[in-house]
Design an enzyme around this catalytic site. Sequence first.
Site, PDB file in Angstrom:
ATOM      1  N   CYS A 199       0.836  -1.219   0.000  1.00  0.00           N
ATOM      2  CA  CYS A 199       0.000   0.000   0.000  1.00  0.00           C
ATOM      3  C   CYS A 199       0.858   1.250   0.000  1.00  0.00           C
ATOM      4  O   CYS A 199       0.348   2.358  -0.191  1.00  0.00           O
ATOM      5  CB  CYS A 199      -0.921   0.039   1.206  1.00  0.00           C
ATOM      6  SG  CYS A 199      -1.661  -1.541   1.589  1.00  0.00           S
ATOM      7  N   HIS A 256      -8.844   4.684  -0.964  1.00  0.00           N
ATOM      8  CA  HIS A 256      -7.521   4.087  -0.850  1.00  0.00           C
ATOM      9  C   HIS A 256      -7.244   3.176  -2.043  1.00  0.00           C
ATOM     10  O   HIS A 256      -7.226   1.953  -1.911  1.00  0.00           O
ATOM     11  CB  HIS A 256      -7.446   3.309   0.467  1.00  0.00           C
ATOM     12  CG  HIS A 256      -6.134   2.637   0.728  1.00  0.00           C
ATOM     13  ND1 HIS A 256      -4.944   3.090   0.207  1.00  0.00           N
ATOM     14  CD2 HIS A 256      -5.816   1.533   1.466  1.00  0.00           C
ATOM     15  CE1 HIS A 256      -3.956   2.286   0.610  1.00  0.00           C
ATOM     16  NE2 HIS A 256      -4.471   1.347   1.361  1.00  0.00           N
TER      17      HIS A 256
END
Lengths: 391, 391
Positions: free
Chosen positions: A83, A338
């Site tokens: 991420c 996200h």
Amino acid sequence: MEKVFIVGVGLTKIGRFYNRSAASLFREALERAVSDAGGLKPRALVVGNMTSSVLMQQDSLGALLADHSGLRGIPAFKVEAACGSGGAAFYSGYSLVKSGLADVVAVGGVEKLTEANTPVVTRALAQAADADFEVFYGATFTGLNAMLARLYMEKFGYTEEDLSYWPLRMHEYASHNPYAQLPKKTSLKEILESPVIAEPIRLYHAAPIGDGAAVVLLVRGEEKAREIARQTGKDVLVEVAGVALATDSVDLASRNDLLTLESTVKASRAALEMAGVEAGKVDYVELHDAFHVTGFASLEDLGFAPKGEAPRLWKEGRFGKGDKPEVNFSGGLKARGHPVGATGIYQIAEAAMQLRGDFPGFKASSPETALTHNIGGISTIAAVTVLRRVK
Amino acid sequence: MEKVFIVGVGLTKIGRFYNRSAASLFREALERAVSDAGGLKPRALVVGNMTSSVLMQQDSLGALLADHSGLRGIPAFKVEAACGSGGAAFYSGYSLVKSGLADVVAVGGVEKLTEANTPVVTRALAQAADADFEVFYGATFTGLNAMLARLYMEKFGYTEEDLSYWPLRMHEYASHNPYAQLPKKTSLKEILESPVIAEPIRLYHAAPIGDGAAVVLLVRGEEKAREIARQTGKDVLVEVAGVALATDSVDLASRNDLLTLESTVKASRAALEMAGVEAGKVDYVELHDAFHVTGFASLEDLGFAPKGEAPRLWKEGRFGKGDKPEVNFSGGLKARGHPVGATGIYQIAEAAMQLRGDFPGFKASSPETALTHNIGGISTIAAVTVLRRVK
């Protein structure tokens, strides 16, 4: 050596785009960044992405995106740090332009999660955790964060409601952000009644799954940056004053202290030192809040709150409009969204726009110094960037 | 700006290691490189790897390898550019040290293909091709190269036997290389009687599948490099004189000319220009020969043979000991082996050792300038590096 400046930013709205490819999203973001920089053509491309190998069955992503964006031929590669791929790609792209290897570098991030069903996406995202020591035993990424949240709540004496003030404020901010995936306000009641996805984490405590792409353009030298600002009618420059990466173990069991994100501490100190700025002087922050606990722990480990105090300070209204620093006016991962490998670039683009004064959402109070914080895994990698407004 | 030097190299033998993890192989290569540089500790790590996401179900690979090599905490990330991941990682690592972001950078590559069965590995490697326009229709990576080989043979009038002189010589060289996966001599008869894997490509025309890891250590500044050379008893320095990346389309159908590897042409020109060296002055070359046709086309597109002439020149004995340039004394991808994301780093380490005079296999004739060439896909990405011996 000459300084590095951000001269263009481009974002797509984040969402679930069943009819769009990663290349199509990326091209949109890149074209917006190029247009924002008055038509400046990138000479190299670094792309942050986590899941293309697994969910798109596509490698060579850098070359693919360059080609599909009309840039066939330029140097291009993908950076993977789970991420934190976007933040790591920025670090790499910064060094390309700083070192003189390329004079205009596009750093982008893209993620395409829609189309894969939820178990497949959950499995792909769990690759941020340790395959042999964690995922093999059935851990999901949300599951690991849930254990961390439980530990944080017990050690520092917080309730589920205390931590729910994070998403509450993020949704409020996101309601102003035209790029946000969840631009809707919510209530403590709605948050606390949302389904449990991994106890004590409820649906509204976690960032959503979404697709998106973001691009920033970097150039070397204040003269070049000033020329582009003049052409495009901007009255301030955005300097990249500090960049840092740090890492930690992937598996949590071998950490020294589960509740301290050590790589976040290290990267924050290093980036601030490089910029010559103290944490107390930072005006604006975009930090990585994949879960409520991640947001609070990051606030602490970046140096903006004492350990264990962030939820209490937050509930009292700290870190909002007029405070120092102001935090996550984009809506954060929680409500802006996200899109994994793109998130770090969204944050940098948003912070750059806040410094320029043209962020199209909830506006910061004319900040001069901004810090962004993007992590991969549970801060297995942390990328911190410090941006400075130059008149 | 200060120059960049290679001050340590470390390789593992390439093979099928059912009892070794990627982290274990990587640590071995890293420790050898650190030892070669007199114990110098890396401050940042860039890792080239293609298949960890798919075959190991592991992301965050940079942090994982740093941690498992005793370097927890340092900046670390993975670069993916299919089979060119190692070369692209080197380009990125070079910029980290050149820009001043880190003063000692380890650039490594690792690949672990053993354990997955052949169809799974074949599918993973096909991700270098276009998922939507090629692999979706059943193409494998070997299949696409087979079409290219057929076209090359027809256009330039070569037989299967003509192209078989490539592997013949590679096996001869590899028989001297202690790191090679296939250190055995072969014969034209054995090559031409080996099974067809995708007509006209036979088993002995293709690089094998293997595991391996390679690391090089980079520092900035001649003074630092000279100090390490003194400590470790080396009488020459290896300067990184030129680095370049270039890309092409992923899908072959949209190329301008199937038989010209345009990104190889561009990257070669750019790296030589950066180094201030003409192709005709290069003494030693390690190039990317995943298949016989790739070796010949690369020789041409790097500027060492006219288009369509390489197999004829090769058969006449050109590019061997005493010629200019001398080519692939490691045994090439064909016989040294091709641990995908590590291959580009193997090449750079081998070329560096040839310049230093301590390559433990078939030795070049005291070269002063070396060039390495690593590609991803069918030259979808090309990474070219020029190294120079400095007394």
